[in-house]
Design a protein around this motif. Sequence first.
Motif, short mmCIF file in Angstrom:
data_model
loop_
_atom_site.label_atom_id
_atom_site.label_comp_id
_atom_site.label_asym_id
_atom_site.label_seq_id
_atom_site.Cartn_x
_atom_site.Cartn_y
_atom_site.Cartn_z
N GLU A 246 0.83 -1.01 -0.01
CA GLU A 246 -0.29 0.07 0.07
C GLU A 246 0.73 1.30 -0.09
OE1 GLU A 246 0.09 -2.39 2.11
OE2 GLU A 246 -2.02 -3.09 2.67
N GLY A 247 2.06 1.15 0.48
CA GLY A 247 2.82 2.45 0.56
C GLY A 247 3.87 2.05 1.60
N LEU A 248 3.74 2.74 2.97
CA LEU A 248 4.78 2.59 4.14
C LEU A 248 3.99 2.18 5.25
CD1 LEU A 248 7.29 5.65 3.44
CD2 LEU A 248 7.45 3.13 2.67
N SER A 249 4.54 1.19 5.88
CA SER A 249 3.91 0.86 7.15
C SER A 249 3.86 1.96 8.34
CB SER A 249 4.49 -0.43 7.81
OG SER A 249 4.21 -0.67 9.19
N VAL A 250 2.91 2.42 8.94
CA VAL A 250 3.08 3.34 10.00
C VAL A 250 3.66 2.88 11.25
CG1 VAL A 250 1.77 4.54 11.62
CG2 VAL A 250 1.12 4.99 9.39
N ALA A 251 3.49 1.59 11.41
CA ALA A 251 4.08 1.07 12.70
C ALA A 251 5.43 0.88 12.51
CB ALA A 251 3.36 -0.61 13.08
N GLY A 252 5.80 0.27 11.20
CA GLY A 252 7.40 0.34 11.01
C GLY A 252 8.02 1.73 11.06
N LEU A 253 7.36 2.87 10.56
CA LEU A 253 8.13 4.06 10.80
C LEU A 253 8.22 4.51 12.06
CD1 LEU A 253 6.15 5.64 7.60
CD2 LEU A 253 8.55 5.33 7.65
N ALA A 254 7.02 4.32 12.65
CA ALA A 254 7.05 4.88 14.24
C ALA A 254 7.99 4.20 15.09
CB ALA A 254 5.63 4.40 14.94
N GLY A 255 8.61 3.18 14.56
CA GLY A 255 9.80 2.44 15.40
C GLY A 255 11.16 2.98 15.02
N LEU A 256 11.11 3.72 14.23
CA LEU A 256 12.50 4.16 13.67
C LEU A 256 12.72 5.61 14.53
CD1 LEU A 256 12.20 4.08 9.73
CD2 LEU A 256 13.13 2.19 11.29
N SER A 257 13.94 5.86 14.62
CA SER A 257 14.44 7.07 15.31
C SER A 257 14.00 8.34 14.50
CB SER A 257 15.94 7.21 15.51
OG SER A 257 16.67 7.35 14.13
N GLY A 258 14.01 9.35 14.92
CA GLY A 258 13.35 10.66 14.11
C GLY A 258 14.31 10.89 12.92
N ALA A 259 15.67 10.80 13.04
CA ALA A 259 16.61 11.20 12.12
C ALA A 259 16.44 10.15 10.88
CB ALA A 259 18.02 10.97 12.56
N VAL A 260 16.35 8.93 11.32
CA VAL A 260 16.36 7.84 10.10
C VAL A 260 14.97 7.87 9.69
CG1 VAL A 260 16.51 5.44 9.61
CG2 VAL A 260 17.85 6.32 11.10
N ARG A 261 13.70 8.34 10.35
CA ARG A 261 12.58 8.29 9.82
C ARG A 261 12.41 9.44 8.94
NH1 ARG A 261 9.63 8.22 14.18
NH2 ARG A 261 9.34 10.42 14.46
N GLY A 262 12.91 10.58 9.15
CA GLY A 262 12.86 11.62 8.07
C GLY A 262 13.60 11.24 7.05
N ARG A 263 14.96 10.75 6.77
CA ARG A 263 15.38 10.16 5.69
C ARG A 263 14.78 9.52 4.93
NH1 ARG A 263 21.10 11.73 5.73
NH2 ARG A 263 21.46 13.04 7.38
N VAL A 264 13.90 8.36 5.53
CA VAL A 264 13.30 7.23 4.94
C VAL A 264 12.22 8.10 3.98
CG1 VAL A 264 11.43 5.51 5.04
CG2 VAL A 264 13.79 5.50 6.29
N LEU A 265 11.46 9.02 4.66
CA LEU A 265 10.43 9.80 3.89
C LEU A 265 10.86 10.59 3.02
CD1 LEU A 265 8.47 10.77 7.47
CD2 LEU A 265 7.65 8.94 5.76
N HIS A 266 11.98 11.19 3.12
CA HIS A 266 12.51 12.04 2.03
C HIS A 266 12.76 11.13 0.93
CE1 HIS A 266 15.62 14.23 -0.06
NE2 HIS A 266 15.00 15.39 0.40
N ARG A 267 13.27 10.07 1.04
CA ARG A 267 13.64 9.10 -0.06
C ARG A 267 12.38 8.50 -0.79
NH1 ARG A 267 18.52 4.76 0.23
NH2 ARG A 267 20.11 6.16 0.98
N TRP A 268 11.33 8.13 -0.02
CA TRP A 268 10.32 7.69 -0.49
C TRP A 268 9.56 8.92 -1.19
CZ3 TRP A 268 4.63 8.22 1.67
CH2 TRP A 268 3.75 7.10 0.81
N ALA A 269 9.59 10.13 -0.92
CA ALA A 269 8.89 11.23 -1.51
C ALA A 269 9.47 11.43 -2.97
CB ALA A 269 8.99 12.30 -0.69
#
Length: 324
Positions: A246-269
């Motif tokens: 579907e896209g990205l798992s919210v639960a998986g994203l929530a388990g990441l540190s903020g610094a890594v999550r921001g980069r994941v979202l940037h890459r996905w965008a």
Amino acid sequence: MARIPAPVAAVRTAVRRGLADLPGDALILVACSGGADSLALASAARFSFDRVGLVTVDHGLQEGSDRRARSVAAWARDAGFDPVRIETVMVAGLTGGPEAAARTARYEALTTAATELDAAAVLLGHTRDDQAETVLLALARGAGPRGLSGMPGRRGVFRRPLLDVARADTRKACAALGLAPWEDPHNTDPAYARSRVRGTVLPALVDALGPAVVNNLARTASLVAADNEALDELAGDALEVVRAPEGLSVAGLAGLSGAVRGRVLHRWARELGAPGGALAYKHVVAMDALVADWHGQGPVFLPDGIAVARRSDHLVRVVPTHIK
């Protein structure tokens, strides 16, 4: 045997180190405006390697720019560079201010030349002082780690072997070699932010904090770049873990540190098609809020008409026209 002047040796050593991985028969192109930095770089490359060509770009932004380009090309041919090309570009109509538009046109022209000539590398004459200025400009913009990492020593076909060389040494190298650099009036024009940093801000810092401030700013860029590389690798792995049909798992994203999550979202965008130059901090923060500060808010609108929303337990791309 005559002793090689120290600035000449410094530039030549930096060039050799920056290209040590290339095969001996590789074609190297030097991007040369005729200024001291690129002129010293070109001379060092020509001295150190067998197959060296030169490209000079005419942006057409100053009266007589075509004559300047022909003069640089004539010097290069006399000095044994081969091939020698003049690339004339059109800056009008490109996005961004005059500096950004000229930079975009220049890099496109250099990339095209490298592709057509099958060059292994295109050398750019940015120095340690340029790196320090870049860090200061990034700080002023409120840039994050990507901006503070400054200019990379390598990116694709482009290489910057002089990032550890002082601008003063490129000028001294030109003087020692009898080269007459062109003085670009844009470099002292206060209409440009970099010119103001170069002429006013950085000298004021040197006066207040000592000459080591230039080295320290440039070293900061190197340290942050190393951290970025490690975080980017973590983010790449994390993106694959949280990816779902579907896209990205919210639960998986929530388990990441903020610094890594921001980069994941940037890459996905970026994967969704958001252009990197327009994708800003505010976009990533808004996407992050769909995970870390969820209270039923609507979709996040990214550049180029891309929209991302939270649907149940996933972040998904949605069609903006279907959003009520």
